[in-house]
Scaffold this motif. Structure first.
Motif, mmCIF file in Angstrom:
data_model
loop_
_atom_site.group_PDB
_atom_site.id
_atom_site.type_symbol
_atom_site.label_atom_id
_atom_site.label_comp_id
_atom_site.label_asym_id
_atom_site.label_seq_id
_atom_site.Cartn_x
_atom_site.Cartn_y
_atom_site.Cartn_z
ATOM 1 N N VAL A 1 51.063 -2.331 -1.221
ATOM 2 C CA VAL A 1 50.854 -1.037 -0.559
ATOM 3 C C VAL A 1 49.652 -0.324 -1.157
ATOM 4 C CG1 VAL A 1 51.898 1.219 -0.065
ATOM 5 C CG2 VAL A 1 53.299 -0.848 0.041
ATOM 6 N N VAL A 2 49.407 -0.518 -2.442
ATOM 7 C CA VAL A 2 48.264 0.122 -3.101
ATOM 8 C C VAL A 2 46.975 -0.242 -2.365
ATOM 9 C CG1 VAL A 2 46.849 0.134 -5.209
ATOM 10 C CG2 VAL A 2 49.336 0.318 -5.369
ATOM 11 N N GLY A 3 46.792 -1.516 -2.069
ATOM 12 C CA GLY A 3 45.584 -1.964 -1.368
ATOM 13 C C GLY A 3 45.434 -1.326 -0.002
ATOM 14 N N SER A 4 46.529 -1.254 0.742
ATOM 15 C CA SER A 4 46.436 -0.687 2.089
ATOM 16 C C SER A 4 46.192 0.823 2.050
ATOM 17 C CB SER A 4 47.673 -1.031 2.917
ATOM 18 O OG SER A 4 48.829 -0.491 2.355
ATOM 19 N N VAL A 5 46.781 1.510 1.073
ATOM 20 C CA VAL A 5 46.551 2.953 0.932
ATOM 21 C C VAL A 5 45.091 3.215 0.549
ATOM 22 C CG1 VAL A 5 47.085 4.942 -0.554
ATOM 23 C CG2 VAL A 5 48.928 3.614 0.453
ATOM 24 N N LEU A 6 44.547 2.375 -0.325
ATOM 25 C CA LEU A 6 43.156 2.544 -0.744
ATOM 26 C C LEU A 6 42.195 2.258 0.415
ATOM 27 C CD1 LEU A 6 43.293 0.890 -4.266
ATOM 28 C CD2 LEU A 6 42.966 3.323 -3.789
ATOM 29 N N LYS A 7 42.556 1.343 1.313
ATOM 30 C CA LYS A 7 41.690 0.999 2.449
ATOM 31 C C LYS A 7 41.588 2.136 3.458
ATOM 32 C CE LYS A 7 42.340 -3.959 2.369
ATOM 33 N NZ LYS A 7 43.368 -4.913 2.743
ATOM 34 N N LYS A 8 42.630 2.937 3.568
ATOM 35 C CA LYS A 8 42.581 4.074 4.500
ATOM 36 C C LYS A 8 41.681 5.127 3.880
ATOM 37 C CE LYS A 8 45.437 7.631 6.693
ATOM 38 N NZ LYS A 8 44.486 7.921 7.718
ATOM 39 N N GLY A 9 40.536 5.322 4.455
ATOM 40 C CA GLY A 9 39.546 6.201 3.837
ATOM 41 C C GLY A 9 39.909 7.676 3.857
ATOM 42 N N ASP A 10 40.557 8.121 4.944
ATOM 43 C CA ASP A 10 40.749 9.549 5.145
ATOM 44 C C ASP A 10 42.218 9.926 5.016
ATOM 45 O OD1 ASP A 10 40.121 12.193 5.872
ATOM 46 O OD2 ASP A 10 40.623 11.773 7.967
ATOM 47 N N HIS A 11 42.575 10.467 3.876
ATOM 48 C CA HIS A 11 43.949 10.951 3.675
ATOM 49 C C HIS A 11 43.943 12.469 3.796
ATOM 50 C CE1 HIS A 11 46.279 7.413 2.453
ATOM 51 N NE2 HIS A 11 45.136 6.963 1.970
ATOM 52 N N GLN A 12 44.648 12.983 4.789
ATOM 53 C CA GLN A 12 44.785 14.433 4.982
ATOM 54 C C GLN A 12 46.234 14.807 4.712
ATOM 55 O OE1 GLN A 12 42.408 16.760 5.810
ATOM 56 N NE2 GLN A 12 40.831 15.192 5.755
ATOM 57 N N LEU A 13 46.443 15.625 3.707
ATOM 58 C CA LEU A 13 47.799 16.064 3.382
ATOM 59 C C LEU A 13 48.189 17.179 4.349
ATOM 60 C CD1 LEU A 13 50.097 15.556 1.377
ATOM 61 C CD2 LEU A 13 49.190 17.431 0.001
ATOM 62 N N GLU A 14 49.179 16.885 5.196
ATOM 63 C CA GLU A 14 49.626 17.855 6.194
ATOM 64 C C GLU A 14 51.140 17.999 6.104
ATOM 65 O OE1 GLU A 14 48.228 15.919 9.712
ATOM 66 O OE2 GLU A 14 46.229 16.791 9.546
#
Length: 107
Positions: A64-77
């Motif tokens: 999961v670490v790899g896939s989370v890092l691949k998602k460039g735009d994390h918006q905390l909503e």
């Protein structure tokens, strides 16, 4: 089971002082469990840390670490937040080494 460090990411940009720490940790857990954020099962969220606006998220599965890092735009909503907040997600190793270097060789 994989070492904790290989299952952990460092989150910066966490809005500080808006909500109780345990509420913010809960919001972070929800964010990183959502499939649209490339997330997965969260084992633990460490917040607050010794650094303002920084949290550590440990996943049950190191992949999961790899896939989370691949998602460039994390918006905390979240409905408990007045706006969305951009988060920066980096691997645990990068941050630990830069913090360590900074402690050993302050600018």
């Amino acid at each position: 089971r994989a070492a904790k460090s290989t299952r952990t990411v460092v989150i910066t940009g966490v809005p500080d002082g808006l909500l109780h720490d345990d509420v913010m940790a809960d919001i972070l857990t929800i964010h990183f469990q959502k499939s649209r954020n490339n997330g997965g099962d969260v084992e633990e969220v460490t917040y607050p840390t010794g650094n303002k606006g920084v949290a550590y998220v440990t996943f049950e599965d190191p992949e999961v670490v790899g896939s989370v890092l691949k998602k460039g735009d994390h918006q905390l909503e979240d409905k408990r937040l007045s706006q969305s907040y951009p988060l920066r997600v980096t691997s645990y190793h990068e941050n630990v080494s830069s913090f360590t270097v900074h402690l050993l060789f302050p600018l």
